[in-house]
Design a protein around this motif. Structure first.
Motif, PDB file in Angstrom:
ATOM      1  N   ALA A  45      27.161  -7.306  13.643  1.00  0.00           N
ATOM      2  CA  ALA A  45      27.431  -8.002  12.380  1.00  0.00           C
ATOM      3  C   ALA A  45      26.132  -8.097  11.592  1.00  0.00           C
ATOM      4  N   VAL A  51      30.632 -14.455  10.002  1.00  0.00           N
ATOM      5  CA  VAL A  51      31.332 -13.598  10.961  1.00  0.00           C
ATOM      6  C   VAL A  51      32.515 -14.384  11.493  1.00  0.00           C
ATOM      7  N   GLU A  52      33.706 -13.800  11.403  1.00  0.00           N
ATOM      8  CA  GLU A  52      34.892 -14.470  11.942  1.00  0.00           C
ATOM      9  C   GLU A  52      35.116 -14.032  13.380  1.00  0.00           C
ATOM     10  N   LYS A  99      34.133 -19.373  11.901  1.00  0.00           N
ATOM     11  CA  LYS A  99      33.253 -18.486  11.141  1.00  0.00           C
ATOM     12  C   LYS A  99      31.840 -18.983  11.381  1.00  0.00           C
ATOM     13  N   THR A 101      27.599 -17.999  10.599  1.00  0.00           N
ATOM     14  CA  THR A 101      26.575 -17.198   9.934  1.00  0.00           C
ATOM     15  C   THR A 101      25.325 -17.236  10.799  1.00  0.00           C
ATOM     16  N   ILE A 127      27.437 -10.175  20.809  1.00  0.00           N
ATOM     17  CA  ILE A 127      27.453  -9.724  19.417  1.00  0.00           C
ATOM     18  C   ILE A 127      26.004  -9.465  19.000  1.00  0.00           C
ATOM     19  N   ILE A 129      23.338  -8.976  16.072  1.00  0.00           N
ATOM     20  CA  ILE A 129      23.168  -9.333  14.664  1.00  0.00           C
ATOM     21  C   ILE A 129      22.021  -8.515  14.070  1.00  0.00           C
TER      22      ILE A 129
END
Length: 150
Positions: A45, A51-52, A99, A101, A127, A129
């Motif tokens: 992401a 980000v959901e 969500k 950020t 995840i 980033i």
């Protein structure tokens, strides 16, 4: 007449208690099945963009819209002791989302803690980033899921 009314009243109570007992019996049987959680987190992401993340909760193939608790735990790789807990919002039909950020480029871990119907499960996914490296297990789309009975 009073005898008739008393017998009628007792009969109604017996019928209602039988129905309630049958309903409890059905609910007890369904809780023996495990609760499954499909955690959806993007592998990568962008930095400073929302980000959901979603968790779809099911039991016996049916959506679980009455989970007791759904929280996302997020931490930077290597520093779990600094994790952040975020309460999820129900979108209905067994889907719980947040969500988030990310303001720092790094590899993070997302673990959703789901307690529903007397069971607890905690699937986890990484995840990346920004330009952070995507771990190999993400490329194979593997997510770890742990089950516990409460």
């Amino acid at each position: 007449m009073k005898k008739y009314l008393a017998l009628l009243f007792i009969g109604i109570i017996l019928v209602l208690s039988a129905c309630i007992g049958e309903e409890k019996k059905e609910n007890t049987v369904s809780t023996t099945e495990p609760v499954h959680v499909e955690l959806t987190v993007p592998a990568k992401a962008p930095l400073n963009e929302a980000v959901e993340m979603t968790a779809t909760v099911t039991q016996s193939g049916e959506a679980v819209g009455d989970a007791d608790e759904v929280k996302y735990e997020i931490w930077k790789d290597g520093v779990k002791e600094d994790s952040e807990m975020i309460e999820a919002e129900s979108e209905g039909k067994g889907v719980y989302s947040i969500k988030k950020t990310f303001s720092e480029e790094a590899l993070y871990h997302v673990q959703v803690h789901v307690t529903a119907r007397g069971l607890h499960t905690m699937p986890k996914a990484p995840i990346a980033i920004g330009d952070a490296a995507v771990p190999a297990e993400t490329k194979n789309n593997k997510k770890i899921e742990h089950h516990h009975e409460n």
